[in-house]
Design an enzyme around this catalytic site. Structure first.
Site, PDB file in Angstrom:
ATOM      1  N   ARG A 113       0.679  -1.083  -0.036  1.00 26.50           N
ATOM      2  CA  ARG A 113       0.082  -0.051  -0.034  1.00 26.50           C
ATOM      3  C   ARG A 113       1.027   1.114  -0.072  1.00 26.50           C
ATOM      4  NH1 ARG A 113       1.716   3.381   4.211  1.00 26.50           N
ATOM      5  NH2 ARG A 113       1.365   2.686   6.289  1.00 26.50           N
ATOM      6  N   GLU A 212      -6.346   7.382   7.738  1.00 21.70           N
ATOM      7  CA  GLU A 212      -5.221   8.186   8.207  1.00 21.70           C
ATOM      8  C   GLU A 212      -4.684   9.194   7.121  1.00 21.70           C
ATOM      9  OE1 GLU A 212      -2.165   6.071  10.204  1.00 21.70           O
ATOM     10  OE2 GLU A 212      -0.787   7.433   9.806  1.00 21.70           O
ATOM     11  N   ARG A 216      -5.469   5.436   0.654  1.00 20.16           N
ATOM     12  CA  ARG A 216      -4.565   4.382   0.893  1.00 20.16           C
ATOM     13  C   ARG A 216      -4.804   3.470  -0.418  1.00 20.16           C
ATOM     14  NH1 ARG A 216      -2.176   3.686   6.076  1.00 20.16           N
ATOM     15  NH2 ARG A 216      -1.515   5.667   6.648  1.00 20.16           N
ATOM     16  N   CYS A 258       0.978  11.479   9.003  1.00 17.18           N
ATOM     17  CA  CYS A 258       1.893  11.127   9.873  1.00 17.18           C
ATOM     18  C   CYS A 258       3.453  10.922   9.558  1.00 17.18           C
ATOM     19  CB  CYS A 258       1.638   9.514  10.446  1.00 17.18           C
ATOM     20  SG  CYS A 258       3.029   8.794  11.814  1.00 17.18           S
ATOM     21  N   THR A 260       5.748   9.179   9.878  1.00 15.66           N
ATOM     22  CA  THR A 260       6.450   7.887   9.693  1.00 15.66           C
ATOM     23  C   THR A 260       6.219   7.397   8.233  1.00 15.66           C
ATOM     24  OG1 THR A 260       4.409   6.811  10.399  1.00 15.66           O
ATOM     25  CG2 THR A 260       6.277   7.358  11.863  1.00 15.66           C
ATOM     26  N   ARG A 267       3.875   0.705   2.512  1.00 16.83           N
ATOM     27  CA  ARG A 267       4.166  -0.543   3.401  1.00 16.83           C
ATOM     28  C   ARG A 267       4.051  -1.563   2.600  1.00 16.83           C
ATOM     29  NH1 ARG A 267       2.806  -3.835   7.528  1.00 16.83           N
ATOM     30  NH2 ARG A 267       0.443  -3.722   7.499  1.00 16.83           N
ATOM     31  N   ARG A 296       4.633  -7.117  12.660  1.00 15.66           N
ATOM     32  CA  ARG A 296       3.388  -6.694  13.214  1.00 15.66           C
ATOM     33  C   ARG A 296       2.322  -7.911  13.404  1.00 15.66           C
ATOM     34  NH1 ARG A 296       0.981  -1.092  10.261  1.00 15.66           N
ATOM     35  NH2 ARG A 296       3.017   0.225  10.367  1.00 15.66           N
ATOM     36  N   GLU A 301      -1.854  -2.727  12.792  1.00 16.32           N
ATOM     37  CA  GLU A 301      -0.855  -2.029  13.609  1.00 16.32           C
ATOM     38  C   GLU A 301      -1.390  -2.284  15.257  1.00 16.32           C
ATOM     39  OE1 GLU A 301      -0.450   2.123  13.068  1.00 16.32           O
ATOM     40  OE2 GLU A 301       1.782   2.095  13.681  1.00 16.32           O
TER      41      GLU A 301
END
Ligand code: ADP
Ligand code: DAR
Length: 343
Positions: A113, A212, A216, A258, A260, A267, A296, A301
């Site tokens: 993703r 988020e 995505r 975010c 990160t 990811r 994970r 998460e």
């Protein structure tokens, strides 16, 4: 503006490490053009001292206006300096990834993703309901014009029955409701309006809207054909980019709420069975560290492993290309399988 936050002694977030009284005084009265303040950026890490980093951005401007705080956090998390520039490579021909598990002995499924946000719009923590609803309408409309194997349907969360929602989440296709970290960051506001999922009939190409990040873009399938999953994702991204402009900077790559996820916002993960190796978590973790991989649980998460199945994915996202992210995951998974076979 509230006073300098107090953090518990055992706070290990990058926020409590890098937010000095001097930086607080420098930034405490500043706000971006969208009215996003320093406290908005740090609220999640103040409310949740067990955060890993504890900060979110409300817009592209946050990354420059709050740079005295965000730059050292980005540098420590990504190993990426404030004068470094990010490079993208979404060419599957550059990936060396023949199926590492052709007999489907270990890898249950592969998912890759990327996060994307709309150019010139605030990010989720600072967006208004009207702006978020417009993004849902515009993106779902753009996706409805995709053809061939990309064609599919959009399902808004608001109109979705609890049973359908639970099944999609259980089957790993749909996001869960935002957690406490996202709640404090303002990412769950007006939930569930403006949120939803687009997917093709096979559920191998999916797009989450306004979780988020504003998009995505996901490619996933059973088994370990990582190259096929990556190739599908790159085609989907290029098709969507024909009608949607994404927030991007030469320094930080694709802009995300975010820090990160900055850079590739990618990811690449497998759900993999490692019953023998996982009995020696130190050895398991050492191999993952060598290839910059994160372990994970199987429901995303902050979830746990079930039945000896783990979600293994790349940890690096910024300062590396998309091909490198997938190669990190591929090379690490290949070694994990080799070690598991040898036990
Ligand atoms: P993200 O990857 O978007 O940051 P999460 O880690 O929370 O978010 O995962 C989102 C969902 O994707 C979860 O339901 C998770 O089970 C599912 N998922 C992640 N990787 C895989 C995979 N390799 N195969 C199947 N489902 C996966
Ligand atoms: N709660 C944030 C999450 C960091 C990474 N995960 C994301 N973005 N989903 C933290 O600082 O721990």
């Amino acid at each position: 503006m509230p006073s300098f936050p107090t953090f518990p002694q055992n706070c290990k977030s990058l926020l409590c490490k890098h937010l000095t009284p001097k930086i607080f005084e420098l930034l405490k009265d500043k706000a971006t053009a969208n009215g996003f303040t320093l406290y908005d950026a740090i609220r999640s890490g103040v409310d949740n001292p067990d955060s890993g980093i504890g900060v979110y951005a409300g817009d592209l401007e946050s990354y420059s206006l709050f740079a005295p705080l965000l730059d050292p956090i980005i540098e420590e998390y990504h190993g990426f300096g404030k004068i470094d520039s990010h490079k993208s490579d979404l060419d599957p021909n550059h990936l060396n990834a023949p199926n590492p598990d052709p007999n489907d002995e270990f890898i249950l499924s592969t998912r890759i993703r990327v996060g994307r946000n709309i150019k010139d719009m605030p990010l989720g923590p600072a967006i208004t309901k009207a702006q978020r609803d417009k993004i849902e309408a515009d993106i779902s409309s753009a996706l409805s014009s995709l053809d061939g194997w990309l064609s599919g349907s959009y399902y808004s969360l608001q109109g979705m029955s609890e049973d359908v929602k639970a099944k999609l989440i259980e089957d790993h296709f749909l996001f869960k409701a935002g957690d406490r970290f996202l709640e404090s960051a303002g990412l769950n506001r007006d939930w569930p309006t403006g949120r939803g999922i687009f997917h093709n009939d096979e559920k191998t190409f999916l797009v989450w809207i306004n979780e988020e990040d504003q998009l995505r873009i996901i490619s996933m399938q059973m088994g370990g054909d990582i190259l096929e999953v990556f190739t599908r994702l790159t085609v989907a991204i290029s098709q969507i980019e024909k009608s949607v402009s994404f927030a991007y900077s030469d320094h930080l790559g694709y802009i995300t709420s975010c820090p990160t996820n900055l850079g590739t916002a990618m990811r690449a993960s497998v759900h993999i069975k490692l019953p023998k190796l996982s009995k020696n978590m130190d050895k398991f973790q050492t191999i993952c560290d060598k290839y910059h991989l994160q372990i994970r649980g199987i429901h995303g998460e902050h979830s746990e492993s079930e039945g000896g199945v783990y979600d293994i994915s790349n940890k690096r996202r910024l300062g590396v290309t998309e091909v490198r992210c997938v190669q990190d995951m591929y090379d690490g998974v290949t070694e994990l399988i080799s070690v598991e076979k040898g036990l």
